[in-house]
Design a protein around this motif. Structure first.
Motif, PDB file in Angstrom:
ATOM      1  N   GLY A 274       0.783  -1.220   0.000  1.00  0.00           N
ATOM      2  CA  GLY A 274       0.000   0.000   0.000  1.00  0.00           C
ATOM      3  C   GLY A 274       0.816   1.273   0.000  1.00  0.00           C
ATOM      4  O   GLY A 274       0.457   2.243  -0.666  1.00  0.00           O
ATOM      5  N   ILE A 275       1.915   1.306   0.748  1.00  0.00           N
ATOM      6  CA  ILE A 275       2.674   2.559   0.859  1.00  0.00           C
ATOM      7  C   ILE A 275       4.085   2.469   0.271  1.00  0.00           C
ATOM      8  O   ILE A 275       4.662   3.479  -0.115  1.00  0.00           O
ATOM      9  CB  ILE A 275       2.773   3.024   2.325  1.00  0.00           C
ATOM     10  N   ALA A 276       4.648   1.276   0.196  1.00  0.00           N
ATOM     11  CA  ALA A 276       6.024   1.139  -0.307  1.00  0.00           C
ATOM     12  C   ALA A 276       6.117  -0.123  -1.158  1.00  0.00           C
ATOM     13  O   ALA A 276       6.443  -1.202  -0.665  1.00  0.00           O
ATOM     14  CB  ALA A 276       7.027   1.085   0.853  1.00  0.00           C
ATOM     15  N   GLU A 277       5.791   0.045  -2.449  1.00  0.00           N
ATOM     16  CA  GLU A 277       5.838  -1.063  -3.390  1.00  0.00           C
ATOM     17  C   GLU A 277       6.704  -0.673  -4.581  1.00  0.00           C
ATOM     18  O   GLU A 277       7.115   0.489  -4.716  1.00  0.00           O
ATOM     19  CB  GLU A 277       4.428  -1.442  -3.834  1.00  0.00           C
ATOM     20  N   VAL A 278       6.975  -1.645  -5.446  1.00  0.00           N
ATOM     21  CA  VAL A 278       7.834  -1.390  -6.599  1.00  0.00           C
ATOM     22  C   VAL A 278       7.252  -0.309  -7.497  1.00  0.00           C
ATOM     23  O   VAL A 278       7.971   0.559  -8.006  1.00  0.00           O
ATOM     24  CB  VAL A 278       8.054  -2.694  -7.405  1.00  0.00           C
ATOM     25  N   ASN A 279       5.936  -0.333  -7.691  1.00  0.00           N
ATOM     26  CA  ASN A 279       5.295   0.623  -8.604  1.00  0.00           C
ATOM     27  C   ASN A 279       4.770   1.875  -7.898  1.00  0.00           C
ATOM     28  O   ASN A 279       4.026   2.655  -8.485  1.00  0.00           O
ATOM     29  CB  ASN A 279       4.153  -0.057  -9.356  1.00  0.00           C
ATOM     30  N   SER A 280       5.100   2.081  -6.643  1.00  0.00           N
ATOM     31  CA  SER A 280       4.680   3.292  -5.941  1.00  0.00           C
ATOM     32  C   SER A 280       5.375   4.505  -6.557  1.00  0.00           C
ATOM     33  O   SER A 280       6.593   4.486  -6.771  1.00  0.00           O
ATOM     34  CB  SER A 280       5.027   3.200  -4.450  1.00  0.00           C
ATOM     35  N   ALA A 281       4.620   5.574  -6.847  1.00  0.00           N
ATOM     36  CA  ALA A 281       5.196   6.699  -7.585  1.00  0.00           C
ATOM     37  C   ALA A 281       4.795   8.062  -7.015  1.00  0.00           C
ATOM     38  O   ALA A 281       4.920   9.063  -7.699  1.00  0.00           O
ATOM     39  CB  ALA A 281       4.771   6.628  -9.050  1.00  0.00           C
ATOM     40  N   TYR A 282       4.340   8.133  -5.792  1.00  0.00           N
ATOM     41  CA  TYR A 282       3.955   9.428  -5.234  1.00  0.00           C
ATOM     42  C   TYR A 282       5.195  10.187  -4.745  1.00  0.00           C
ATOM     43  O   TYR A 282       6.259   9.589  -4.543  1.00  0.00           O
ATOM     44  CB  TYR A 282       2.954   9.235  -4.089  1.00  0.00           C
ATOM     45  N   PRO A 283       5.119  11.506  -4.551  1.00  0.00           N
ATOM     46  CA  PRO A 283       6.288  12.280  -4.110  1.00  0.00           C
ATOM     47  C   PRO A 283       6.804  11.810  -2.753  1.00  0.00           C
ATOM     48  O   PRO A 283       6.033  11.582  -1.821  1.00  0.00           O
ATOM     49  CB  PRO A 283       5.745  13.726  -4.021  1.00  0.00           C
ATOM     50  N   GLY A 284       8.119  11.648  -2.672  1.00  0.00           N
ATOM     51  CA  GLY A 284       8.735  11.230  -1.415  1.00  0.00           C
ATOM     52  C   GLY A 284       8.695   9.748  -1.155  1.00  0.00           C
ATOM     53  O   GLY A 284       9.038   9.302  -0.052  1.00  0.00           O
ATOM     54  N   VAL A 285       8.306   8.946  -2.142  1.00  0.00           N
ATOM     55  CA  VAL A 285       8.188   7.500  -1.915  1.00  0.00           C
ATOM     56  C   VAL A 285       9.546   6.869  -1.588  1.00  0.00           C
ATOM     57  O   VAL A 285       9.628   5.897  -0.823  1.00  0.00           O
ATOM     58  CB  VAL A 285       7.559   6.826  -3.161  1.00  0.00           C
ATOM     59  N   THR A 286      10.622   7.435  -2.143  1.00  0.00           N
ATOM     60  CA  THR A 286      11.959   6.893  -1.870  1.00  0.00           C
ATOM     61  C   THR A 286      12.273   6.953  -0.380  1.00  0.00           C
ATOM     62  O   THR A 286      12.812   5.999   0.190  1.00  0.00           O
ATOM     63  CB  THR A 286      13.023   7.682  -2.661  1.00  0.00           C
ATOM     64  N   PHE A 287      11.903   8.059   0.240  1.00  0.00           N
ATOM     65  CA  PHE A 287      12.202   8.215   1.666  1.00  0.00           C
ATOM     66  C   PHE A 287      11.200   7.452   2.529  1.00  0.00           C
ATOM     67  O   PHE A 287      11.520   7.072   3.649  1.00  0.00           O
ATOM     68  CB  PHE A 287      12.222   9.704   2.022  1.00  0.00           C
ATOM     69  N   VAL A 288      10.004   7.213   2.002  1.00  0.00           N
ATOM     70  CA  VAL A 288       9.049   6.366   2.720  1.00  0.00           C
ATOM     71  C   VAL A 288       9.566   4.937   2.780  1.00  0.00           C
ATOM     72  O   VAL A 288       9.482   4.261   3.821  1.00  0.00           O
ATOM     73  CB  VAL A 288       7.667   6.417   2.046  1.00  0.00           C
ATOM     74  N   LYS A 289      10.130   4.468   1.669  1.00  0.00           N
ATOM     75  CA  LYS A 289      10.720   3.125   1.656  1.00  0.00           C
ATOM     76  C   LYS A 289      11.874   3.034   2.647  1.00  0.00           C
ATOM     77  O   LYS A 289      12.030   2.025   3.347  1.00  0.00           O
ATOM     78  CB  LYS A 289      11.194   2.781   0.239  1.00  0.00           C
ATOM     79  N   LEU A 290      12.676   4.088   2.696  1.00  0.00           N
ATOM     80  CA  LEU A 290      13.772   4.128   3.665  1.00  0.00           C
ATOM     81  C   LEU A 290      13.227   4.066   5.090  1.00  0.00           C
ATOM     82  O   LEU A 290      13.754   3.338   5.945  1.00  0.00           O
ATOM     83  CB  LEU A 290      14.592   5.400   3.458  1.00  0.00           C
ATOM     84  N   ALA A 291      12.146   4.818   5.361  1.00  0.00           N
ATOM     85  CA  ALA A 291      11.551   4.832   6.697  1.00  0.00           C
ATOM     86  C   ALA A 291      10.968   3.473   7.067  1.00  0.00           C
ATOM     87  O   ALA A 291      11.072   3.030   8.220  1.00  0.00           O
ATOM     88  CB  ALA A 291      10.472   5.914   6.772  1.00  0.00           C
ATOM     89  N   VAL A 292      10.367   2.784   6.083  1.00  0.00           N
ATOM     90  CA  VAL A 292       9.796   1.456   6.336  1.00  0.00           C
ATOM     91  C   VAL A 292      10.897   0.484   6.744  1.00  0.00           C
ATOM     92  O   VAL A 292      10.762  -0.267   7.721  1.00  0.00           O
ATOM     93  CB  VAL A 292       9.046   0.946   5.092  1.00  0.00           C
ATOM     94  N   LEU A 293      11.999   0.488   5.998  1.00  0.00           N
ATOM     95  CA  LEU A 293      13.106  -0.403   6.322  1.00  0.00           C
ATOM     96  C   LEU A 293      13.662  -0.087   7.707  1.00  0.00           C
ATOM     97  O   LEU A 293      13.930  -0.997   8.506  1.00  0.00           O
ATOM     98  CB  LEU A 293      14.201  -0.284   5.261  1.00  0.00           C
ATOM     99  N   MET A 294      13.843   1.203   8.008  1.00  0.00           N
ATOM    100  CA  MET A 294      14.384   1.581   9.311  1.00  0.00           C
ATOM    101  C   MET A 294      13.446   1.175  10.442  1.00  0.00           C
ATOM    102  O   MET A 294      13.890   0.794  11.529  1.00  0.00           O
ATOM    103  CB  MET A 294      14.651   3.084   9.359  1.00  0.00           C
ATOM    104  N   ALA A 295      12.134   1.258  10.200  1.00  0.00           N
ATOM    105  CA  ALA A 295      11.170   0.850  11.226  1.00  0.00           C
ATOM    106  C   ALA A 295      11.279  -0.650  11.503  1.00  0.00           C
ATOM    107  O   ALA A 295      11.229  -1.092  12.667  1.00  0.00           O
ATOM    108  CB  ALA A 295       9.753   1.197  10.776  1.00  0.00           C
TER     109      ALA A 295
END
Length: 383
Positions: A274-295
């Protein structure tokens, strides 16, 4: 030249972030320990004690640096640096975010989430360099010329040699399923769906990997090389000031490495539905993926901290028995199960009940063996 600058900046950011994380993870662990023991924890230096890590760092820098006369001074000084260097080196192949979405400016990677991309044997490299950290412990114990330190270093060497085997074998199943030892490839294979996370197919391998990695980092309940009740301080008994801090910096860095690997190998890394997938394309998604991994990484780190005050320390014979009698046979059977599933092209979902069955069988065998041992100790009634 631009590539070199990017690499240097990435190394600086990773190094600074890791060292800063280590200092504040100590604060978090002290607060968690206080909570579990109904205490307050650090609360004097700054609001809620948040400046305590800075005070501790200054204390180690300004503390008197004592080198006993009876030590081998060269090896005594080299040992802590080996522990820190080898554990930090492992981060060079760990992806911190979506490597495929690295930001390009002017035709080169201006922001990337891995220091050394494209290493096809990333897992092997991590195991190789982190296993060298035990040389720092062995050298420290031997160079101290202290019997307690020597015993601690001997325990560390036996512990690492034993747990390296199930640690490596637990990942073989994932390598067989993915067809690669590259961490980036393993992560992308799981990024399709939450049902593709390896934890569903390899829960037993996850348990074996996490336990063996915990033993390699000398954390409770596997801290026999340094347990104060038996060995005063173990391999670091003669160390003080900054040299003492370097040993524990290496230990905490190893904990962070273990947490990253657990999140990447078994829990999908930066992927979250829903928030961090391969095809996610909303602004700031790169840093959301980083935040998910860090969490996810932080969750594993906190779990490791909670284990310290939950499970008592093993005896040394129990430590060795767990590795050689339980974890190595289970990891071997798990690899055979994955090979069979792949060979006959069965669904990977068969691995879930197979893992549960192996875990249950191991538990039943353990209970039966313990009962037989207790029965053999019962005194014979006299007539």
């Amino acid at each position: 030249m631009a590539e070199l600058i990017t690499t240097v900046i990435t190394i600086a950011v990773v190094l600074g972030g890791t060292l800063g994380a280590c200092s504040y993870l100590i604060y978090v662990e002290r607060k968690l320990s206080a909570f579990m023991q109904d205490r307050v924890g650090p609360n004097r230096v700054g609001p809620y004690g948040l400046f305590q890590p800075l005070a501790d760092g200054l204390k180690f820098l300004l503390k008197e640096d004592i080198i006993p006369d009876h030590v081998d001074k060269v090896m005594f000084l080299i040992a802590p640096t080996i522990s820190v260097f080898t554990t930090l080196l492992a981060f060079s192949v760990v992806p911190f975010g979506d490597v495929a979405a690295d930001l390009e400016i002017g035709g080169y990677k201006a922001l990337r989430f891995i220091i050394a991309p494209g290493i096809d044997i990333g897992i092997v490299f991590i195991f190789a360099v982190t296993s060298l950290a035990v040389y720092g412990v062995i050298l420290g114990g031997w160079a101290s010329n202290n019997k307690y330190s020597a015993l601690g270093s001997l325990r560390a060497s036996a512990q690492v040699v034993s747990y390296e085997i199930p640690l490596g074998m637990s990942v073989l199943g994932i390598a067989l399923m993915t067809g690669s030892l590259n961490l980036e490839t393993i992560l992308l294979k799981q990024a399709v769906s939450i049902l593709d996370w390896n934890i569903w197919y390899q829960p037993l391998a996850c348990l074996i990997f996490f336990t063996a990695a915990l033993a390699e980092s000398n954390r409770m309940p596997f801290d026999l090389p340094e347990c104060e009740q038996e060995l005063v301080g173990g391999y670091h008994t003669e160390y003080s000031a900054l040299k003492f801090a370097l040993f524990f910096l290496g230990e905490y860095t190893h904990v962070i490495t273990v947490s990253f690997l657990t999140a990447i190998l078994f829990f999908g890394g930066w992927h979250f539905p829903g928030i961090a997938e391969v095809n996610s394309a909303y602004p700031g998604v790169t840093f959301v993926k980083l935040a998910v991994l860090m969490a996810k990484v932080l969750s594993v780190v906190i779990f490791i901290m909670l284990l310290r005050w939950t499970i008592p320390r093993f005896r040394f014979d129990q430590l060795m028995g767990l590795a050689w009698k339980v974890m190595i046979p289970l990891s071997l059977v798990n690899v055979v199960a994955v090979m069979t599933i792949k060979q006959f092209q069965f669904s990977l979902w068969w691995l879930l009940p197979i893992s549960a069955a192996m875990f249950g069988a191991a538990g039943a065998i353990g209970v039966a063996a313990k009962q037989a041992e207790l029965n053999s100790r019962e005194p014979v009634a006299s007539h």
